[in-house]
Design a protein around this motif. Structure first.
Motif, mmCIF file in Angstrom:
data_model
loop_
_atom_site.group_PDB
_atom_site.id
_atom_site.type_symbol
_atom_site.label_atom_id
_atom_site.label_comp_id
_atom_site.label_asym_id
_atom_site.label_seq_id
_atom_site.Cartn_x
_atom_site.Cartn_y
_atom_site.Cartn_z
ATOM 1 N N ASN A 603 0.817 -1.223 0.000
ATOM 2 C CA ASN A 603 0.000 0.000 0.000
ATOM 3 C C ASN A 603 0.847 1.267 0.000
ATOM 4 O OD1 ASN A 603 -2.502 -1.411 0.030
ATOM 5 N ND2 ASN A 603 -2.279 -1.731 2.247
ATOM 6 N N GLY A 604 1.958 1.221 -0.721
ATOM 7 C CA GLY A 604 2.804 2.402 -0.858
ATOM 8 C C GLY A 604 3.729 2.658 0.314
ATOM 9 N N LYS A 605 3.725 1.785 1.325
ATOM 10 C CA LYS A 605 4.571 1.994 2.505
ATOM 11 C C LYS A 605 5.984 1.507 2.217
ATOM 12 C CE LYS A 605 4.781 1.191 7.474
ATOM 13 N NZ LYS A 605 4.155 0.551 8.655
ATOM 14 N N VAL A 606 6.976 2.359 2.500
ATOM 15 C CA VAL A 606 8.382 2.033 2.229
ATOM 16 C C VAL A 606 9.081 1.539 3.489
ATOM 17 C CG1 VAL A 606 10.615 2.934 1.463
ATOM 18 C CG2 VAL A 606 8.507 3.668 0.311
ATOM 19 N N PHE A 607 8.883 2.245 4.603
ATOM 20 C CA PHE A 607 9.616 1.958 5.829
ATOM 21 C C PHE A 607 8.818 1.008 6.732
ATOM 22 C CE2 PHE A 607 12.997 5.125 5.444
ATOM 23 C CZ PHE A 607 12.468 5.944 4.443
ATOM 24 N N GLY A 608 9.510 0.407 7.696
ATOM 25 C CA GLY A 608 8.868 -0.450 8.675
ATOM 26 C C GLY A 608 8.946 -1.922 8.301
ATOM 27 N N ASP A 609 8.533 -2.756 9.273
ATOM 28 C CA ASP A 609 8.609 -4.201 9.077
ATOM 29 C C ASP A 609 7.674 -4.670 7.962
ATOM 30 O OD1 ASP A 609 10.451 -4.317 11.066
ATOM 31 O OD2 ASP A 609 9.018 -4.844 12.639
ATOM 32 N N ASP A 610 6.571 -3.962 7.762
ATOM 33 C CA ASP A 610 5.620 -4.341 6.714
ATOM 34 C C ASP A 610 5.723 -3.426 5.502
ATOM 35 O OD1 ASP A 610 2.638 -2.698 8.062
ATOM 36 O OD2 ASP A 610 4.783 -2.150 8.094
ATOM 37 N N GLY A 611 6.868 -2.783 5.334
ATOM 38 C CA GLY A 611 7.075 -1.889 4.212
ATOM 39 C C GLY A 611 7.724 -2.591 3.036
ATOM 40 N N ALA A 612 7.775 -1.863 1.913
ATOM 41 C CA ALA A 612 8.343 -2.423 0.690
ATOM 42 C C ALA A 612 9.834 -2.697 0.829
ATOM 43 C CB ALA A 612 8.094 -1.470 -0.478
ATOM 44 N N ALA A 613 10.541 -1.872 1.616
ATOM 45 C CA ALA A 613 11.981 -2.084 1.790
ATOM 46 C C ALA A 613 12.247 -3.434 2.457
ATOM 47 C CB ALA A 613 12.584 -0.951 2.614
ATOM 48 N N ALA A 614 11.440 -3.779 3.464
ATOM 49 C CA ALA A 614 11.613 -5.073 4.127
ATOM 50 C C ALA A 614 11.288 -6.219 3.176
ATOM 51 C CB ALA A 614 10.728 -5.144 5.374
ATOM 52 N N MET A 615 10.246 -6.039 2.357
ATOM 53 C CA MET A 615 9.884 -7.095 1.407
ATOM 54 C C MET A 615 10.989 -7.325 0.385
ATOM 55 S SD MET A 615 6.569 -7.323 -1.147
ATOM 56 C CE MET A 615 5.452 -7.698 0.191
ATOM 57 N N LEU A 616 11.630 -6.234 -0.059
ATOM 58 C CA LEU A 616 12.692 -6.347 -1.062
ATOM 59 C C LEU A 616 14.062 -6.596 -0.450
ATOM 60 C CD1 LEU A 616 11.585 -3.401 -3.382
ATOM 61 C CD2 LEU A 616 11.316 -5.848 -3.822
ATOM 62 N N ASP A 617 14.116 -6.668 0.902
ATOM 63 C CA ASP A 617 15.395 -6.870 1.590
ATOM 64 C C ASP A 617 16.382 -5.755 1.253
ATOM 65 O OD1 ASP A 617 17.200 -8.005 3.290
ATOM 66 O OD2 ASP A 617 18.070 -9.305 1.753
ATOM 67 N N LEU A 618 15.900 -4.535 1.332
ATOM 68 C CA LEU A 618 16.741 -3.362 1.084
ATOM 69 C C LEU A 618 16.621 -2.431 2.278
ATOM 70 C CD1 LEU A 618 15.851 -2.481 -2.633
ATOM 71 C CD2 LEU A 618 17.978 -3.502 -1.823
ATOM 72 N N LYS A 619 17.654 -1.634 2.460
ATOM 73 C CA LYS A 619 17.537 -0.567 3.450
ATOM 74 C C LYS A 619 16.499 0.446 2.953
ATOM 75 C CE LYS A 619 22.083 -0.555 5.635
ATOM 76 N NZ LYS A 619 23.280 0.241 5.948
ATOM 77 N N PRO A 620 15.703 1.009 3.845
ATOM 78 C CA PRO A 620 14.706 2.001 3.413
ATOM 79 C C PRO A 620 15.325 3.157 2.643
ATOM 80 C CG PRO A 620 14.299 1.339 5.677
ATOM 81 C CD PRO A 620 15.593 0.718 5.289
ATOM 82 N N THR A 621 16.513 3.612 3.113
ATOM 83 C CA THR A 621 17.164 4.732 2.419
ATOM 84 C C THR A 621 17.609 4.329 1.018
ATOM 85 O OG1 THR A 621 19.225 4.084 3.510
ATOM 86 C CG2 THR A 621 17.938 5.833 4.536
ATOM 87 N N THR A 622 18.061 3.062 0.873
ATOM 88 C CA THR A 622 18.461 2.581 -0.453
ATOM 89 C C THR A 622 17.259 2.501 -1.380
ATOM 90 O OG1 THR A 622 20.245 1.307 0.551
ATOM 91 C CG2 THR A 622 19.601 0.712 -1.680
ATOM 92 N N LEU A 623 16.141 1.956 -0.879
ATOM 93 C CA LEU A 623 14.936 1.858 -1.702
ATOM 94 C C LEU A 623 14.424 3.238 -2.080
ATOM 95 C CD1 LEU A 623 12.730 0.240 -3.046
ATOM 96 C CD2 LEU A 623 11.525 0.139 -0.856
ATOM 97 N N ALA A 624 14.473 4.182 -1.135
ATOM 98 C CA ALA A 624 14.009 5.542 -1.440
ATOM 99 C C ALA A 624 14.844 6.156 -2.558
ATOM 100 C CB ALA A 624 14.062 6.401 -0.181
#
Length: 644
Positions: A603-624
């Protein structure tokens, strides 16, 4: 009749010459019009530092090379007034230094010429004569005063003898000349000097001549002497007295002025105590408090770092697998972990290089300290040095406070540099220096800091080729490649795929609380796939399968193996087994589509345990950063609309 002395004859030139030569003052006979020195006496030769022959060949102007206008003015004043004197002229000495003298000149007429008789007086010698004369007068007039002062201090010592001997503090007296008049036993014990050695000597020159840091201590700044100069009591804490053996003693003291019966200040009495132990305790306390502050700052930074790691880390901590490749890796880990050798882990992206690094750290003697991870591919070029070594406030625009670097944060522990091949060439030399010497400086700071760091590096590049192409320093490569470990791709250890898939599914079941299971068909499909994204791709596939699961069954969403459904023109290809190759644009589109899918799922969420960064196994800053680079709008992706 009484014989009268016969006056000198005007023609008695020899006697006149002897009188001229015998003058105490330096004398010269000058012809200003010809710029010549006609005659000099021995006193002038001694004062000017030249012999007679040299002076007679020297022009007047040469003695005053930079004062020629002033010399002309002086000469004209003598001729106009008949005689004149000045301090303004400084003739050159034979050694090349100017002389401070007084000139006195008189005009003489000789055979139609106007000559100048010049005498010179050395002002420095005159000053010394005045000082000696004043000292003589002082000695003659001061003897009664000295005797009166001695009687004052003798009375003090006699009337207070019991107190002076019983007192635990050091006590001594000084007269108005700064010389010791009496010293009590406690002062003798603390300073190592006997009373006989101190009495009559300048007390400042003996034991108060230097500050604790070696700087000279001028006597006119001494508070002890100030007491009998300004008549005030001076209390001082935090200075040193110097013992006879040359060791300093930290003291606090009070200097009290002493007056005679007529009210005249004749000296001072000094009471002091040894505070060395208190000073040492204070210094230890301050050092301990500083160390506590330093450790508190470091622990806070480590806590911030580890909290960030907890938020973004989704990989399991253990290395899972039973294949021979995994067993070989585990044996290598067991061998190198107890050492301090640098380790270089190579392998494709997603093969679990960080897990190997963490296993080495956990099995080492440094496991009690943190493993600090740095993704070199995610650091902007201009911030590499600050990220590694830290910076001070104001070191560059945006540096609003001091910041500790990753090397300092990893002191005593392990530093894991992932994607080390991405470090700019110009910064590789600084990295090599800290690895070899164990020290560095923060950006904007001149202080050199020492660190003890065990380095583990990882890369998916061929660093040997990078060295040959001039993109990686050869000396740094050899420094890193002490113990190489290869992280084997998943397609080369297919027997581990079921174990890994089951492990990831168990992790997802805990979160979703479902009874999902892997079927034999699911396992066969997973085993047939080539896994270009390796273990990370497998984890993402399992996570996506749990999201897409319906009626308790997993939905494994995998691309079909290459060549499974051949294209109509497949027969014209040279080989059906030729691997599919994607262009850079296709890879970019694939990455874009994968990120968009993750954003939609979250749902567009990048940060957090249920965010896209966690799903892609990336740091949130890297995904951003990648979202921005690919022009993706997280909001539109979540709504399923077009993406910019």
């Amino acid at each position: 009749m009484v014989d009268l002395p016969v006056p000198f004859s005007a023609t008695d030139t020899d006697l006149r010459a002897e009188a001229f030569d015998g003058l105490i003052e330096a004398a010269l006979l000058l012809d200003p019009a010809a710029d010549q020195i006609l005659e000099v006496n021995p006193a002038a030769c001694a004062l000017l530092g030249y012999d007679r022959a040299t002076l007679l060949q020297t022009r007047i102007s040469a003695l005053h090379d930079r004062q020629f206008p002033a010399l002309i003015v002086f000469t004209q004043a003598v001729f106009d007034r008949g005689s004149y004197w000045t301090h303004a002229l400084t003739p050159n000495h034979g050694a090349g230094t100017p002389l401070r003298v007084e000139y006195a000149g008189r005009a003489l007429q000789s055979r139609g010429r106007t000559l100048l008789l010049l005498t010179m007086s050395d002002l420095e010698q005159r000053r010394r004569r005045h000082i000696d004369a004043a000292a003589d007068d002082y000695m003659r007039d001061g003897l009664p005063a000295w005797q009166r002062v001695e009687r004052v201090f003798e009375d003090i010592e006699r009337e207070n003898q019991l107190i002076l001997r019983a007192a635990g503090e050091g006590i001594y007296g000084v007269n108005a000349e700064g010389r010791a008049t009496f010293v009590n036993p406690a002062a003798e014990r603390m300073l190592g000097w006997s009373a006989e050695e101190l009495v009559g000597r300048s007390i400042h020159a003996v034991m108060h001549h230097t500050h604790h840091d070696g700087r000279p201590y001028a006597d006119h700044d001494c508070p002890i002497y100030a007491a009998f100069r300004d008549g005030a009591v001076h209390t001082v804490d935090g200075e040193v007295f110097w013992r006879k053996d040359g060791k300093p003693v930290w003291v606090e003291y009070t200097s009290t002025p002493i007056r005679d019966r007529s009210g005249v200040i004749v000296g001072a009495v000094v009471v002091f105590r040894d505070v060395s132990q208190r000073r040492e305790a204070d210094e230890k306390l301050h050092a301990a408090l500083a160390e506590v502050d330093r450790l508190r700052e470091r622990l806070q930074l480590e806590n911030d770092y580890l909290q960030e790691e907890i938020r973004i880390e989704t990989n399991p901590r253990g290395i899972i697998g039973q294949s021979e490749a995994i067993q070989t890796t585990l044996r290598q880990v067991k061998l190198v972990a107890p050492t301090t050798a640098a380790v270089l882990i190579t392998g494709e992206s997603g093969t679990g290089k960080e897990l190997i690094a963490r296993a080495i750290h956990d099995a080492s003697t440094r496991s009690g300290r943190p493993l600090i991870r740095v993704n070199c591919a995610a650091i902007p070029r201009e911030l590499f040095e600050s990220e590694f070594f830290g910076h001070t406030r104001g070191a560059f625009t945006g540096a609003v406070r001091d910041r500790i670097g990753r090397f300092e944060l990893a002191d005593g522990g392990t530093l894991f540099l992932d994607e080390i091949g991405e470090i700019p060439l110009e910064l590789q030399g600084k990295l090599l220096r800290v690895l070899q010497e164990g020290n560095f400086e923060r950006v904007g700071d001149e202080r050199t800091r020492n660190v003890d760091v065990r380095l583990i590096a990882a890369t998916n590049r061929d660093l040997k080729q990078e060295v040959q192409r001039g993109r990686f320093r050869e000396d740094l490569y050899f420094r890193l490649n002490v113990f190489p470990i290869e992280s084997v791709p998943l397609r080369d250890r297919r027997e581990d795929i079921p174990l890994l898939a089951q492990h990831f599914l168990a992790s997802e079941r805990r979160e979703l609380k479902s009874g999902l299971r892997l079927s034999q068909g699911d396992v066969r499909r997973l085993m047939r796939y080539e896994w270009p994204g390796n273990v990370r791709e497998l984890q993402n596939v399992i996570e996506r399968a749990t999201i897409l699961a319906q009626n308790g069954r997993l939905r494994i969403d995998l691309p079909e193996p290459s060549g499974h459904h051949p294209a109509p023109n497949a027969g014209r290809q040279k080989s059906e087994t030729r691997p599919a190759v994607m262009t850079a644009a296709e890879l970019r589109d694939l990455e874009r589509a994968n990120i968009v899918a993750a954003l939609r799922a979250c749902n567009g969420k990048v940060f957090g345990d249920d965010g896209a960064a966690a799903m892609l196994d990336l740091k949130p800053t890297t995904l951003a950063s990648r979202i921005k680079a690919l022009g993706i709008s997280a909001t539109r992706a979540a709504n399923g609309s077009a993406v910019d």
